[in-house]
Design an enzyme around this catalytic site. Structure first.
Site, PDB file in Angstrom:
ATOM      1  CD  GLU A  34     -33.306 -14.803  31.666  1.00 32.11           C
ATOM      2  OE1 GLU A  34     -33.104 -16.023  31.559  1.00 32.11           O
ATOM      3  OE2 GLU A  34     -32.725 -13.968  30.943  1.00 32.11           O
ATOM      4  CD  GLU A  38     -29.258 -11.990  31.684  1.00 28.15           C
ATOM      5  OE1 GLU A  38     -29.355 -12.698  30.655  1.00 28.15           O
ATOM      6  OE2 GLU A  38     -29.380 -12.441  32.833  1.00 28.15           O
TER       7      GLU A  38
HETATM    8  O1  IFM Z   1     -26.573 -16.984  30.187  1.00 30.60           O
HETATM    9  C1  IFM Z   1     -27.925 -16.671  30.249  1.00 30.60           C
HETATM   10  C2  IFM Z   1     -28.235 -16.020  31.579  1.00 30.60           C
HETATM   11  O2  IFM Z   1     -27.881 -16.817  32.653  1.00 30.60           O
HETATM   12  C3  IFM Z   1     -29.719 -15.738  31.682  1.00 30.60           C
HETATM   13  N1  IFM Z   1     -30.192 -15.037  30.521  1.00 30.60           N
HETATM   14  C4  IFM Z   1     -29.837 -15.540  29.229  1.00 30.60           C
HETATM   15  C5  IFM Z   1     -28.338 -15.738  29.153  1.00 30.60           C
HETATM   16  C6  IFM Z   1     -27.951 -16.250  27.756  1.00 30.60           C
HETATM   17  O3  IFM Z   1     -28.574 -17.464  27.490  1.00 30.60           O
END
Ligand code: IFM
Length: 467
Positions: free
Chosen positions: A166, A357
């Site tokens: 990200e 994720e």
């Molecule tokens: O915890 C975060 C992660 O580090 C990166 N993506 C989003 C998750 C939830 O906010």
């Protein structure tokens, strides 16, 4: 009962990151990260906590591997802590740091899990921040040195490398909006940081492949579909603005070798860029950034709904009931995952995709019997997995799913107040307690399928996770 089956060989995993779970702040020669420093600034972390011990994964990683084995997973997505490898960002590599990850990787392989590491999940060595951080081009070069030190040591055992997680969050939340470390509020700096993150990705991808031609390299991007609140041209333009600012600013340079012209024009209009020529882009940068990738990881949590505000500027508006929301205030919108995967496939044609994720924050305390009935999380995951399966049916080359997250952990500026884990962590002794969702996910992984109703079918069998 109806079953929705995933393709044979679909990779099931969980995801975590070093700064969020490891702890071991001062151990093994680890240096200071920008998040260690940021967390000392009063008011930056909602509950005033620091990630010094966190889930103590630094000591409890063997137990965590047992948990993942109990879930029947095929892979574990984790990140490497840069300050554990280069405590001051550059110079000689810290062998104790490399030893830690080598032991973790060996432990995963012994347990039959594929190690799926990310090189950067936001924990920049503070010493590099002192030299300008991601706003400085030198940091991109330091990232290549760091990447090569890690891949040299682990490359004979790790097949797939992710450069960044990200980059939008690292650049925009860190340098432009101040919510993340290093906490700056400078849009022009944010754009420079974004470019250097992308450049470091491209340089590192090429360097890793030169070192090991068999290595697979990818990047993980956060993506939210932007929907217009109404069909008015102004609201539709607000949605276009968000898509350029959040999604295409990264997808376009990586897959097309150019920043999106409309989003550049938006930045120029706001006085954040001097003109359509980006001053920080040098010859060859975009060719490096668009080096072909083996895979792209997609992180999806929710969509955004945009409208033109009273001053004409785009604003996000909360969707109306009956929509439901997680504890992050994010709308539960599973179809956005299908839309995301199909859109990236259609517009950018990556060779392979992973959901790197996906998950939900809900705070469900244990009942008197000790059981954590996180039915809302199960409902969230159930809906999103069905959406992912629909995207495959529509042609998206989706090869795996990593649930965020294995453990309740340090959720950045929210500290430990937001609980994404399928295992709770006892703050006193670090004990991991499976939630109903852990049992539910194990059933999904075992069957390679989602059943018709989102119920926890075997929640009583907690012994599977006794490490
Ligand atoms: O915890 C975060 C992660 O580090 C990166 N993506 C989003 C998750 C939830 O906010």
């Amino acid at each position: 009962m109806s079953q929705t089956t995933f393709p044979a060989g679909f990779l099931w995993g969980v995801a975590t990151s070093a700064q969020q779970i490891e702890g071991g702040r001062h151990e093994g020669g680890r240096g200071e990260s920008i998040w260690d420093r940021f967390a000392t600034v009063p008011g930056k972390i909602a509950d005033g906590t620091r990630p010094d011990v966190s889930c103590d994964h630094y000591h409890l990683w063997r137990k965590d591997i047992e948990l993942m084995k109990g879930l029947g997973l095929g892979a574990y997505r984790f990140s490497i802590s840069w300050p554990r490898i280069f405590p001051t960002g550059r110079g000689p590599a810290n062998s104790a740091g490399l030893d830690f990850y080598e032991a973790l990787v060996d432990g995963l392989l012994e347990a039959g899990l594929e190690p799926f590491p990310t090189l950067y999940h936001w924990d920049l060595p503070q010493a590099l921040q002192d030299g300008g951080g991601w706003a400085s081009r030198d940091t991109a070069m330091a990232f290549v040195e760091y990447s090569l030190a890690v891949t040299r040591r682990l490359g004979d055992r790790v097949r797939r490398w992710t450069t960044h997680n990200e980059p939008w969050c690292a650049a925009t939340l860190g340098y432009e909006e101040g919510h993340h470390a290093p906490g700056h509020l400078d849009p022009a700096e944010g754009l420079r940081a974004a470019h250097h993150l992308l450049l470091s990705h491209g340089w590192a991808a090429a360097a890793i492949r030169r070192q090991d031609p068999a290595a697979e390299v990818g990047i993980v991007l956060i993506h939210s579909p932007a929907h217009a609140a109404t069909d008015s041209p102004a609201d539709r333009d607000a949605a276009r603005w968000f898509d350029g600012f959040f999604n295409r600013w990264y997808l376009d340079p990586i897959f097309r070798g150019a920043y999106p012209a409309d989003a550049v024009a938006d930045r120029v209009a706001r006085g954040q860029l001097p003109g359509p020529e980006l001053p920080f882009v040098r010859d060859g940068d975009l060719a490096a950034i668009s080096t072909p990738l083996d895979f792209v990881g997609v992180n999806y949590y929710s969509r955004v709904v945009m409208k033109a505000g009273p001053d004409g500027l785009p604003v996000a508006v909360p969707p109306l009931p009956p929509q439901t929301f997680t504890d992050m205030g994010w709308e539960v919108y599973p179809d956005g995952l299908r839309e995301t995967l199909v859109r990236i496939h259609r517009d950018y044609a990556p060779r392979r995709m992973y959901i790197a994720e996906n998950g939900a924050a809900y705070d469900d305390p244990a009942g008197p019997d000790g059981r954590i009935r996180d039915t809302r999380r199960i409902g969230y995951l159930h809906g999103h997995l069905l959406a992912a399966r629909s995207a495959i049916a529509e042609g998206a080359p989706l090869a795996g799913y990593f649930l965020w997250s294995l453990l309740d952990n340090f959720e950045w500026g929210f500290g430990f107040t937001k609980k994404f884990g399928i295992f709770a962590v006892d703050p006193q002794d670090g004990r991991r307690l499976p939630k109903d969702s852990a049992h539910w996910y194990r059933d999904v992984v075992t069957a390679n399928a989602v059943t018709g109703t989102p119920t926890a079918s075997s929640q009583g069998e907690s012994r599977a996770f006794d490490a």
